[in-house]
Design an enzyme around this catalytic site. Structure first.
Site, PDB file in Angstrom:
ATOM      1  N   ARG A 116       0.733  -0.615  -0.094  1.00  0.00           N
ATOM      2  CA  ARG A 116      -0.301  -0.052  -0.031  1.00  0.00           C
ATOM      3  C   ARG A 116       0.402   1.041   0.316  1.00  0.00           C
ATOM      4  N   SER A 117       2.359   1.442   0.493  1.00  0.00           N
ATOM      5  CA  SER A 117       3.236   2.213   0.815  1.00  0.00           C
ATOM      6  C   SER A 117       3.323   2.971  -0.688  1.00  0.00           C
ATOM      7  N   PRO A 160      17.554  14.180   8.214  1.00  0.00           N
ATOM      8  CA  PRO A 160      17.724  13.431   9.360  1.00  0.00           C
ATOM      9  C   PRO A 160      17.571  14.215  10.688  1.00  0.00           C
ATOM     10  N   GLY A 163      11.566  15.667  11.583  1.00  0.00           N
ATOM     11  CA  GLY A 163      10.900  14.899  10.830  1.00  0.00           C
ATOM     12  C   GLY A 163       9.903  15.726  11.447  1.00  0.00           C
ATOM     13  N   TRP A 188      14.691   7.910   5.699  1.00  0.00           N
ATOM     14  CA  TRP A 188      13.491   7.381   5.779  1.00  0.00           C
ATOM     15  C   TRP A 188      12.434   7.845   4.138  1.00  0.00           C
ATOM     16  N   CYS A 265       0.006  17.396   0.141  1.00  0.00           N
ATOM     17  CA  CYS A 265      -0.378  16.465  -0.898  1.00  0.00           C
ATOM     18  C   CYS A 265      -0.132  15.101   0.426  1.00  0.00           C
ATOM     19  N   ALA A 269      -2.365  11.636   1.186  1.00  0.00           N
ATOM     20  CA  ALA A 269      -2.442  10.308   1.583  1.00  0.00           C
ATOM     21  C   ALA A 269      -2.558   9.765   2.560  1.00  0.00           C
ATOM     22  N   GLU A 390       3.680   9.692   7.717  1.00  0.00           N
ATOM     23  CA  GLU A 390       2.777  10.322   7.022  1.00  0.00           C
ATOM     24  C   GLU A 390       2.853  11.101   8.317  1.00  0.00           C
TER      25      GLU A 390
HETATM   26  P1  TGC Z   1       1.424  25.268   9.708  1.00  0.00           P
HETATM   27  O1  TGC Z   1       1.870  26.970  10.223  1.00  0.00           O
HETATM   28  O2  TGC Z   1       0.948  24.898  10.865  1.00  0.00           O
HETATM   29  O3  TGC Z   1       1.429  25.152   8.308  1.00  0.00           O
HETATM   30  C1  TGC Z   1       2.040  25.846   7.627  1.00  0.00           C
HETATM   31  C2  TGC Z   1       1.047  25.895   5.792  1.00  0.00           C
HETATM   32  O4  TGC Z   1       0.971  24.293   5.524  1.00  0.00           O
HETATM   33  C3  TGC Z   1      -1.078  24.765   5.744  1.00  0.00           C
HETATM   34  N1  TGC Z   1      -1.201  23.167   6.220  1.00  0.00           N
HETATM   35  C4  TGC Z   1      -2.418  22.252   5.507  1.00  0.00           C
HETATM   36  N2  TGC Z   1      -2.336  22.717   3.816  1.00  0.00           N
HETATM   37  C5  TGC Z   1      -2.819  21.087   3.275  1.00  0.00           C
HETATM   38  N3  TGC Z   1      -3.123  19.773   3.915  1.00  0.00           N
HETATM   39  C6  TGC Z   1      -2.472  20.331   5.305  1.00  0.00           C
HETATM   40  N4  TGC Z   1      -2.399  19.032   5.693  1.00  0.00           N
HETATM   41  C7  TGC Z   1      -1.474  20.981   6.031  1.00  0.00           C
HETATM   42  N5  TGC Z   1      -1.690  21.776   7.518  1.00  0.00           N
HETATM   43  C8  TGC Z   1      -0.329  22.904   7.096  1.00  0.00           C
HETATM   44  C9  TGC Z   1      -1.478  26.051   6.717  1.00  0.00           C
HETATM   45  O5  TGC Z   1      -2.557  26.308   6.104  1.00  0.00           O
HETATM   46  C10 TGC Z   1      -0.290  27.219   6.473  1.00  0.00           C
HETATM   47  O6  TGC Z   1      -0.606  26.921   4.908  1.00  0.00           O
HETATM   48  P2  TGC Z   1      -0.716  29.048   5.058  1.00  0.00           P
HETATM   49  O7  TGC Z   1      -0.981  28.877   3.624  1.00  0.00           O
HETATM   50  O8  TGC Z   1      -0.822  29.615   5.771  1.00  0.00           O
HETATM   51  O9  TGC Z   1       1.284  29.015   5.433  1.00  0.00           O
HETATM   52  O10 TGC Z   1       3.220  24.690   9.677  1.00  0.00           O
HETATM   53  P3  TGC Z   1       3.666  23.926  10.995  1.00  0.00           P
HETATM   54  O11 TGC Z   1       5.509  24.076  10.744  1.00  0.00           O
HETATM   55  O12 TGC Z   1       3.636  25.178  12.317  1.00  0.00           O
HETATM   56  O13 TGC Z   1       3.191  22.050  10.953  1.00  0.00           O
HETATM   57  C11 TGC Z   1       2.008  21.779  11.265  1.00  0.00           C
HETATM   58  C12 TGC Z   1       2.623  20.510  11.775  1.00  0.00           C
HETATM   59  C13 TGC Z   1       3.375  19.611  13.001  1.00  0.00           C
HETATM   60  C14 TGC Z   1       0.567  20.120  12.118  1.00  0.00           C
HETATM   61  C15 TGC Z   1       2.815  19.972  10.520  1.00  0.00           C
HETATM   62  O14 TGC Z   1       4.407  19.795   9.887  1.00  0.00           O
HETATM   63  C16 TGC Z   1       2.998  18.165  10.353  1.00  0.00           C
HETATM   64  O15 TGC Z   1       2.238  17.721   9.531  1.00  0.00           O
HETATM   65  N6  TGC Z   1       3.824  17.793  10.383  1.00  0.00           N
HETATM   66  C17 TGC Z   1       4.205  16.259  10.432  1.00  0.00           C
HETATM   67  C18 TGC Z   1       5.327  15.790   9.161  1.00  0.00           C
HETATM   68  C19 TGC Z   1       5.306  15.157   8.410  1.00  0.00           C
HETATM   69  O16 TGC Z   1       3.766  14.039   8.460  1.00  0.00           O
HETATM   70  N7  TGC Z   1       6.126  14.529   7.862  1.00  0.00           N
HETATM   71  C20 TGC Z   1       5.158  13.364   6.509  1.00  0.00           C
HETATM   72  C21 TGC Z   1       6.912  13.570   5.506  1.00  0.00           C
HETATM   73  S1  TGC Z   1       6.164  12.185   4.293  1.00  0.00           S
HETATM   74  C22 TGC Z   1       5.961  10.384   4.805  1.00  0.00           C
HETATM   75  O17 TGC Z   1       5.981  10.103   6.161  1.00  0.00           O
HETATM   76  C23 TGC Z   1       5.234   9.831   4.107  1.00  0.00           C
HETATM   77  S2  TGC Z   1       5.202   7.539   4.828  1.00  0.00           S
HETATM   78  C24 TGC Z   1       5.129   6.786   2.973  1.00  0.00           C
HETATM   79  C25 TGC Z   1       4.198   5.571   2.935  1.00  0.00           C
HETATM   80  O18 TGC Z   1       5.256   5.084   2.602  1.00  0.00           O
HETATM   81  O19 TGC Z   1       2.937   5.842   2.689  1.00  0.00           O
HETATM   82  P1  FAD Z   2      10.578  12.777  15.508  1.00  0.00           P
HETATM   83  O1  FAD Z   2       9.906  14.144  14.431  1.00  0.00           O
HETATM   84  O2  FAD Z   2      12.015  12.925  15.862  1.00  0.00           O
HETATM   85  O3  FAD Z   2       9.815  12.567  16.920  1.00  0.00           O
HETATM   86  C1  FAD Z   2       9.963  11.563  17.591  1.00  0.00           C
HETATM   87  C2  FAD Z   2       9.227  11.896  18.838  1.00  0.00           C
HETATM   88  O4  FAD Z   2       9.059  12.728  19.605  1.00  0.00           O
HETATM   89  C3  FAD Z   2       7.266  10.746  18.102  1.00  0.00           C
HETATM   90  O5  FAD Z   2       7.515  10.553  19.494  1.00  0.00           O
HETATM   91  C4  FAD Z   2       7.169  12.224  17.692  1.00  0.00           C
HETATM   92  O6  FAD Z   2       5.703  11.954  17.875  1.00  0.00           O
HETATM   93  C5  FAD Z   2       7.546  12.997  19.284  1.00  0.00           C
HETATM   94  N1  FAD Z   2       7.313  14.507  19.081  1.00  0.00           N
HETATM   95  C6  FAD Z   2       7.743  15.553  17.577  1.00  0.00           C
HETATM   96  N2  FAD Z   2       7.623  16.647  17.991  1.00  0.00           N
HETATM   97  C7  FAD Z   2       6.729  16.831  19.227  1.00  0.00           C
HETATM   98  C8  FAD Z   2       5.749  17.739  19.523  1.00  0.00           C
HETATM   99  N3  FAD Z   2       6.004  18.848  19.565  1.00  0.00           N
HETATM  100  N4  FAD Z   2       4.857  17.391  20.459  1.00  0.00           N
HETATM  101  C9  FAD Z   2       5.157  16.720  20.813  1.00  0.00           C
HETATM  102  N5  FAD Z   2       6.026  15.426  20.770  1.00  0.00           N
HETATM  103  C10 FAD Z   2       6.535  15.145  19.168  1.00  0.00           C
HETATM  104  N6  FAD Z   2       9.673  10.345   4.867  1.00  0.00           N
HETATM  105  C11 FAD Z   2       9.188  10.887   4.085  1.00  0.00           C
HETATM  106  O7  FAD Z   2       9.116  12.966   3.293  1.00  0.00           O
HETATM  107  N7  FAD Z   2       9.047  10.430   2.988  1.00  0.00           N
HETATM  108  C12 FAD Z   2       8.918   9.364   2.567  1.00  0.00           C
HETATM  109  O8  FAD Z   2       8.414   8.470   2.070  1.00  0.00           O
HETATM  110  C13 FAD Z   2       8.461   8.209   4.735  1.00  0.00           C
HETATM  111  N8  FAD Z   2       8.744   7.224   4.025  1.00  0.00           N
HETATM  112  C14 FAD Z   2       8.589   6.593   5.385  1.00  0.00           C
HETATM  113  C15 FAD Z   2       8.582   5.201   5.630  1.00  0.00           C
HETATM  114  C16 FAD Z   2       9.418   4.825   6.398  1.00  0.00           C
HETATM  115  C17 FAD Z   2       9.398   3.362   6.946  1.00  0.00           C
HETATM  116  C18 FAD Z   2       9.199   5.545   8.256  1.00  0.00           C
HETATM  117  C19 FAD Z   2       9.608   4.651   9.517  1.00  0.00           C
HETATM  118  C20 FAD Z   2       9.248   6.658   8.049  1.00  0.00           C
HETATM  119  C21 FAD Z   2       8.827   7.108   7.137  1.00  0.00           C
HETATM  120  N9  FAD Z   2       9.228   8.624   6.380  1.00  0.00           N
HETATM  121  C22 FAD Z   2       8.751   9.485   5.659  1.00  0.00           C
HETATM  122  C23 FAD Z   2       9.492   9.749   7.647  1.00  0.00           C
HETATM  123  C24 FAD Z   2       9.022   9.880   9.042  1.00  0.00           C
HETATM  124  O9  FAD Z   2       7.394  10.741   8.429  1.00  0.00           O
HETATM  125  C25 FAD Z   2       9.259  10.314  10.123  1.00  0.00           C
HETATM  126  O10 FAD Z   2       9.603   9.141  10.249  1.00  0.00           O
HETATM  127  C26 FAD Z   2       8.091  11.154  11.328  1.00  0.00           C
HETATM  128  O11 FAD Z   2       7.323  12.188  10.153  1.00  0.00           O
HETATM  129  C27 FAD Z   2       8.407  11.628  12.341  1.00  0.00           C
HETATM  130  O12 FAD Z   2       9.461  12.166  12.159  1.00  0.00           O
HETATM  131  P2  FAD Z   2      10.807  11.353  12.588  1.00  0.00           P
HETATM  132  O13 FAD Z   2      11.165   9.572  12.690  1.00  0.00           O
HETATM  133  O14 FAD Z   2      11.748  12.605  12.967  1.00  0.00           O
HETATM  134  O15 FAD Z   2      10.753  11.168  14.101  1.00  0.00           O
END
Ligand code: TGC
Ligand code: FAD
Length: 411
Positions: A116-117, A160, A163, A188, A265, A269, A390
């Site tokens: 699915r990923s 690195p 996240g 990652w 995006c 997802a 995500e």
């Molecule tokens: P913040 O100030 O809240 O937002 C910045 C701008 O983004 C807009 N926005 C969104 N827009 C669309 N969808 C969303 N879910 C949105 N969330 C926020 C927001 O309105 C703002 O827009 P603008 O126009 O005013 O600038 O940003 P922040 O820096 O305070 O961050 C908020 C936070 C912590 C929730 C965000 O950074 C976050 O979601 N962190 C988690 C990171 C994450 O999910 N990483 C995923 C990496 S990719 C991955 O893991 C792929 S795995 C794929 C797989 O294998 O299936």
């Molecule tokens: P950290 O951000 O270091 O977090 C560590 C811990 O601290 C977590 O428990 C978190 O919840 C907690 N924490 C962090 N901030 C706060 C806060 N403000 N308050 C309270 N608690 C907090 N990323 C991509 O870009 N593309 C991909 O395709 C992708 N695929 C992935 C595939 C796998 C198998 C894995 C494991 C990860 C993948 N990721 C990808 C990365 C993934 O999105 C990150 O691992 C995730 O967003 C968390 O970041 P981190 O691992 O750096 O943890």
């Protein structure tokens, strides 16, 4: 039933090499939710279920044990429409709605979260941003090949040191004529080791985030594989390393800047994951239910003991609640009304639900539950990644908290 053809619940033991499973899964629908689905949704769901039975279930345990990605599935995934079902048919996508997309992710994750990923990265994190933010030239060049699987993509946001807080990213580029020079690293990254292109988020000299399409073969671009994962073992994960990579300006998305780009995006997802997790949960529940009716202890099936029934009753209840949540968010998304916070709630709840069910179901199989004869341990380990990527479980909780209070508790 998702049990091995060579093992029964009554007294056989795990073989040294995992046998191919006979997959007889037929769905979990306690509340008659199929009545909410039009015929075309059911056809899409059933076609993907058939694909999983035919091509994923028989091989997946073996690939997971060997920590290998089944690359031979890419063409078939393209053929069955798993790449970009919600992307416009004008560019080779499926042209379907959000619930069809969700059902496809559900069925794929019933097979394996890693499969699915691969599909959700391709559809929601690579094709979707190109469709939403790309130039017409980028759409024509990349989307049809991504839809067929002729070309595979990955999505580079996480670094690195950044996240949960991608706004802090340090990957950056500077201008050089009709090119930019990109430096930095992502880690990652799902699909990175075999991807032909990477959608990369990086800062310009003013610190503003932009999306770029980096193509394999560009000098200075490498994708070292990440080894040693105990989770998502049948999915290939790697780094993206950029050392003075010259990327044509034509590869920058013209339609977006700022963190809104990658987060948009992620909303797509995360929605797919909310459905996908139901698939993993259904497979664990179905396996445990069938096992409990076959496995006898103290002279009767273990499913006849109250403690085991409590587990099964709670599992089917939680699956049903998760189905309703995913369906409702799907309806809102089809209407263009689903908020990012609503999607966060569905992702967080449904993945946690699936992880809880995997742990309970694993216990119901006793010792057999830790073997590859049954899919539960693999799902359980996979879900440890799904609950982290995500946006982690806690990050999604904070998104809901901010939505209901109006107060940001992230920093
Ligand atoms: P913040 O100030 O809240 O937002 C910045 C701008 O983004 C807009 N926005 C969104 N827009 C669309 N969808 C969303 N879910 C949105 N969330 C926020 C927001 O309105 C703002 O827009 P603008 O126009 O005013 O600038 O940003 P922040 O820096 O305070 O961050 C908020 C936070 C912590 C929730 C965000 O950074 C976050 O979601 N962190 C988690 C990171 C994450 O999910 N990483 C995923 C990496 S990719 C991955 O893991 C792929 S795995 C794929 C797989 O294998 O299936
Ligand atoms: P950290 O951000 O270091 O977090 C560590 C811990 O601290 C977590 O428990 C978190 O919840 C907690 N924490 C962090 N901030 C706060 C806060 N403000 N308050 C309270 N608690 C907090 N990323 C991509 O870009 N593309 C991909 O395709 C992708 N695929 C992935 C595939 C796998 C198998 C894995 C494991 C990860 C993948 N990721 C990808 C990365 C993934 O999105 C990150 O691992 C995730 O967003 C968390 O970041 P981190 O691992 O750096 O943890």
């Amino acid at each position: 039933m998702s049990s091995s053809s060579s093992a029964s619940a009554n007294g056989t033991h795990a073989s040294s090499k995992t046998a191919a499973r006979t997959d007889t899964f037929s769905g979990v629908d306690y509340l008659g939710l199929d009545d909410l689905l039009p015929t075309e949704h059911k056809l899409v769901r059933d076609a993907m279920r058939d694909f999983v039975k035919r091509s994923v279930s028989p091989i997946i345990e073996d690939y997971a044990e060997r920590a290998a990605f089944p690359e031979h599935l890419i063409k078939e995934l393209g053929d069955v429409g798993a790449f970009g079902p919600h992307i416009s048919a004008d560019y080779g996508g499926g042209g379907m709605d959000q619930i069809a997309y969700g059902l496809m992710m559900q069925e794929l994750e019933r097979g394996d979260s890693g499969i699915r990923s691969t599909a959700s990265v391709q559809g929601s994190l690579v094709m979707y941003p190109i469709e939403q933010f790309g130039s017409e030239e980028q759409k024509q060049k990349f989307l049809p090949k991504l839809a067929s699987g002729e070309m595979m993509g990955c999505f580079g946001l996480t670094e690195p040191d950044h996240g949960s807080n991608p706004a802090g990213m340090t990957t950056h580029f500077r201008e050089d004529g009709d090119h930019v020079i990109l430096n930095g690293a992502k880690m990652w990254i799902s699909n990175a080791p075999f991807a032909d292109i990477a959608v990369v988020w990086a800062k310009n000299p003013e610190g503003r985030i932009h999306g770029l399409i980096v193509e394999r073969g560009m000098e200075g671009f490498s994708t070292p594989e990440t080894h040693g994962k105990w989770s998502l073992r049948a999915s290939a994960t790697g780094e993206l390393v950029f050392e003075d990579v010259r990327v044509p300006k034509a590869n920058i998305f013209p339609g977006v800047s700022g963190l809104r780009g990658p987060l948009t995006c992620l909303s797509s997802a995360r929605f797919g994951i909310a459905w996908g997790a139901i698939g993993a949960a259904m497979d664990c529940y179905d396996t445990a239910l069938k096992y409990s009716l076959e496995r006898e202890q103290f002279g009767k099936p273990i499913g006849g003991f109250q403690l085991q029934q409590k587990k099964l009753a709670e599992m089917v209840t939680e699956i049903t609640k998760a189905q309703l949540l995913a369906w409702r968010v799907g309806v809102l998304k089809n209407e263009g009304k689903a908020t990012p916070a609503q999607i966060s709630m569905a992702k967080r709840n449904n993945v946690a639900m699936a992880l809880d069910i995997a742990r309970e179901a694993r216990q119901m199989l006793g010792g057999m539950g830790i073997t590859g004869e049954y899919p539960i341990m693999r799902h359980m380990m996979n879900l440890e990644s799904v609950v982290t990527y995500e946006g982690t479980h806690d990050i999604h909780l904070l998104i809901t908290g901010m939505d209901v209070t109006g107060i940001n508790a992230f920093a």
